[in-house]
Write an enzyme that holds these catalytic residues in place. Structure first.
Site, PDB file in Angstrom:
ATOM      1  N   HIS A 168      43.905  38.291  44.185  1.00 35.91           N
ATOM      2  CA  HIS A 168      45.124  37.679  43.650  1.00 35.91           C
ATOM      3  C   HIS A 168      44.759  36.842  42.438  1.00 35.91           C
ATOM      4  O   HIS A 168      43.658  36.271  42.378  1.00 35.91           O
ATOM      5  CB  HIS A 168      45.789  36.765  44.691  1.00 35.91           C
ATOM      6  CG  HIS A 168      46.691  37.472  45.649  1.00 35.91           C
ATOM      7  ND1 HIS A 168      46.939  37.004  46.926  1.00 35.91           N
ATOM      8  CD2 HIS A 168      47.427  38.606  45.536  1.00 35.91           C
ATOM      9  CE1 HIS A 168      47.782  37.817  47.546  1.00 35.91           C
ATOM     10  NE2 HIS A 168      48.086  38.798  46.720  1.00 35.91           N
ATOM     11  N   CYS A 264      46.955  29.032  47.869  1.00 32.78           N
ATOM     12  CA  CYS A 264      47.548  30.072  48.717  1.00 32.78           C
ATOM     13  C   CYS A 264      48.459  29.481  49.792  1.00 32.78           C
ATOM     14  O   CYS A 264      49.422  30.129  50.212  1.00 32.78           O
ATOM     15  CB  CYS A 264      46.446  30.890  49.389  1.00 32.78           C
ATOM     16  SG  CYS A 264      45.540  31.977  48.271  1.00 32.78           S
ATOM     17  N   MET A 636      17.496  65.867  21.432  1.00 35.28           N
ATOM     18  CA  MET A 636      18.685  65.081  21.717  1.00 35.28           C
ATOM     19  C   MET A 636      19.523  64.819  20.474  1.00 35.28           C
ATOM     20  O   MET A 636      20.729  65.076  20.464  1.00 35.28           O
ATOM     21  CB  MET A 636      18.313  63.746  22.363  1.00 35.28           C
ATOM     22  CG  MET A 636      19.536  62.906  22.748  1.00 35.28           C
ATOM     23  SD  MET A 636      19.131  61.404  23.635  1.00 35.28           S
ATOM     24  CE  MET A 636      18.448  60.410  22.311  1.00 35.28           C
TER      25      MET A 636
END
Length: 704
Positions: A168, A264, A636
């Site tokens: 949250h 909370c 490469m």
């Protein structure tokens, strides 16, 4: 006590950790002490009651998390937005909170049932009432933010949470009086951190460390100049105090077991309201349409994962599944992003997966003129390997010369509109270039599962392959090479000097001599060491038969360069008898074109080496035109360049002993790419042996 500030709380009469819906609950099921929880809650309740008015909502049996009233919803003035809980374990709380706020005279808004939003846990007002910070990523959906802006008539700033511990917004973010902000930056993605930094001045940002974040220091209750929290380090406490705040610590360890602390456990019922506020949200939404083998080709899952990974959200509006294995599927998906910039990035990548707007939303591409040679407009569309079409004047025009990392230039000719993929340096004044991502679509193959299994490479290695798996790929590559040669197709090889060092030169020369290679790309080094081996039997001064360095061998490659420079070219050195076998010899004798691209580290270089890199790229591009397959052999840098120049549909085989190189070169988002992690000399030896099994000696048809 401040009468103008009110909070809503709920007594922990039925509180316990009954289930696991966040990481903090792991290992804590039924391990919370109800007595200790009640004691800690009472202490918080009385601290707040001394500073403000605290209302209570009755607890309900069976809903242990009702104690966390911050998640009841979000309110501003007399407007209340009811939460839509993500987890079923909390959804039963909704009617009780709705009834309480309706009884107090609030106007209650309810989001659609399939649109999660978890109230003031994920939506925090700036303490000055200027805007609303809204989190998303774990519990709340981004698509809820436009509704919050509309119902509360306020600007909404969307922040994406990326650490599941801080599920949250209020667990890692706490706006404070005076424009201060207490927050944990690592809980957010880079875009969100930039947004925070744009809105909050540096001197008012109090960024905390992980240890304090884990103690939920940000899950604090702010009343004017007082900050109430569970626990705080001395260092952070000093910083908060220096900002002019008084810190009150009150232990809430029992509630941390459920993933909550002071904030909370409270919902602020009175929030600052600015009269001149107006609804505004940066969230942007679009609808995309996809067709093809969305499930078995993984396209739909890749698209949805991409949306989430880039910080967006989605809603599948319609999905039609193909009725049979060969049938295609279609889907319409609503895509949301926290800003226009993120949406543009997201749409550009979704286009690569074949996404287009629905038919009713189709529009022409946006074109802007080139006003300076070699310079494109801002925000030009960057091309990919996939065949691309551009919508101009209501008509789809296919782009020519498809390649990665270019721009699409539109010109008007006597035969109509022409679209071409061009490098920036090749853009000319008078052309128009596609910008943005509207009016663009890419064409993806739609073969059935059976067709893909029979026609495409099915092996893809991201790790070291076993001997048997390498042999399986060799069998597939050999079969493809034979098919391409027999139908008069084109195979291009890009190779590095490791091919020679590992003893693969003779096998590559064999492939050229037998008609399996139609063009060779590489650097100065492969040609030098190939001819060194041919003339002196060494590569980098190492005897190729005995594997030991020879006296003075370190000068061999320079001698070869000098010899060839004396003759003026590799072809003339071959004709003069200096080079009598090997890769370059076979190229000259069999009229196989080659291009050697130089670099800053090259000795010599050879007279054939193109040191103008722009011209070298042009030569590469021309030799790649019409290729059916590209073999990338232990080079490469050259292979990356080749990969960028090669459109989708060309089979690519990358061979290297380094797994990281193979993964980088073969993972192009294309099913035509195959990676083989092995010694390139061994691979070429196995390939030649397999071809010998498949075919008798082939005589190359001489061109007239």
């Amino acid at each position: 006590m401040t009468d103008s500030i009110r909070f809503l709380m709920c007594a922990p009469d039925h509180y316990d950790v009954d289930y696991v819906i966040n990481p903090w609950m792991e290992g804590n099921v039924h391990k919370s002490s109800r007595d200790r929880a009640a004691e800690q809650w009472e202490k918080l309740y009385h601290i707040l009651k001394d500073k403000a008015v605290v209302d209570l909502v009755p607890p309900e049996k069976g809903w242990p998390d009702m104690v966390f009233t911050a998640n009841a919803g979000l309110l501003l003035g007399k407007t209340f937005v009811l939460s839509r809980f993500y987890h079923k374990e909390r959804q039963g709380e909704e009617p009780y909170f709705k009834a309480w706020f309706e009884s107090k005279g609030f106007t209650v808004h309810e989001l659609p049932k399939d649109l999660p939003f978890e109230g003031a846990g994920d939506a925090l007002l700036d303490r000055e009432g200027r805007w609303l910070w809204a989190g998303y990523g774990f519990r709340s959906e981004l698509d809820s933010h436009p509704l919050l802006a509309k119902w509360l008539n306020i600007e909404v700033l969307s922040l994406r949470l990326v650490d599941e511990r801080f599920y949250h917004l209020d667990t890692c973010f706490c706006p404070l009086t005076g424009g201060y902000l207490l927050y944990y930056p690592a809980a957010f993605d880079s875009y969100s951190n930039r947004l925070i930094e744009m809105r909050v001045a540096p001197e008012k940002r109090i960024a905390i460390e992980e240890a304090d974040a884990a103690n939920f220091a940000c899950n604090a209750v702010n009343i004017d100049k007082i900050v109430v929290m569970n626990k705080v380090s001395e260092a952070l406490k000093t910083r908060i105090t220096k900002a002019g705040f008084q810190v009150i610590e009150t232990p809430l360890s029992e509630f941390l077991k459920a993933g909550g602390a002071a904030k909370c456990l409270t919902l602020r019922v009175t929030e600052p309201v600015q009269e001149d506020r107006s609804a505004n949200v940066m969230v942007e939404s679009r609808t995309i349409h996809m067709e093809g083998h969305l499930l078995d080709a993984g396209l739909i899952s890749r698209a949805l994962d991409l949306i989430v990974d880039l910080g967006g959200s989605f809603q599948v509006l319609n999905f039609n599944l193909g009725e049979q294995r060969q049938s295609t599927s279609s889907a319409d998906v609503k895509v949301s992003a926290p800003s226009h910039d993120v949406m543009e990035e997201m749409m550009g990548m979704l286009i690569d997966l074949g996404a287009v707007p629905p038919p009713q939303e189709m529009c022409d591409a946006i074109l802007e003129p080139v006003v300076q040679d070699g310079v494109g407009p801002d925000d030009f569309y960057v091309t990919t390997i996939y065949p691309t079409e551009v919508r101009v004047n209501g008509q789809w025009v296919k782009a020519q010369n498809q390649r990665m990392d270019g721009a699409v230039a539109i010109t008007e000719t006597a035969d109509g509109l022409v679209a071409k993929c061009k490098l920036l340096r090749d853009l000319k004044v008078g052309e128009k270039v596609v910008v943005d991502v509207v009016g663009i679509r890419t064409i993806r193959k739609t073969e059935s599962r059976e067709q893909r299994n029979s026609q495409e490479f099915s092996f893809m290695s991201g790790s070291v392959s076993s001997e048997r798996r390498v042999e399986l790929v060799v069998e597939q590559v050999a079969w493809e090479l034979r098919q391409i040669r027999d139908r008069g197709g084109k195979v291009v090889v890009t190779a590095g000097p490791v091919v020679i060092h590992t003893g693969g030169g003779e096998h590559l020369a064999h492939l050229i001599r037998e008609g399996y290679v139609q063009a060779l790309l590489g650097g100065n080094a492969i040609a030098v060491h190939d001819m060194e081996q041919s003339n002196m039997g060494t590569s980098l001064g190492v005897d190729m038969k005995r594997g030991v360095a020879v006296r003075g061998g370190h000068r061999h490659h320079l001698k070869i360069i000098n010899f060839v420079r004396r003759y003026g070219s590799i072809a003339k050195a071959v004709e003069a008898g200096l080079v009598t076998n090997g890769v370059m010899y076979e190229c000259v004798k069999n009229n196989i074109p080659f291009s050697l691209a130089g670099s800053i580290r090259d000795d010599g270089p050879l007279p054939d080496t193109q040191m103008d890199l722009v011209k070298a790229q042009e030569e590469y591009t021309e030799l790649l035109r019409g290729a059916d397959m590209v073999l990338m052999l232990s080079s490469m840098l050259h292979s990356i360049g080749v990969g960028n120049m090669t459109p989708a549909g060309v089979k690519m085989v990358c061979v290297d002993i380094n797994p990281a190189v193979v993964t980088k070169l073969s993972d192009r988002g294309s099913i035509e790419s195959t990676g083989v992690v092995t010694d390139v000399g061994l691979f070429l030896s196995l390939l030649v042996n397999q071809l010998d099994k498949l075919t008798s000696r082939h005589h190359v048809a001489q061109s007239v």
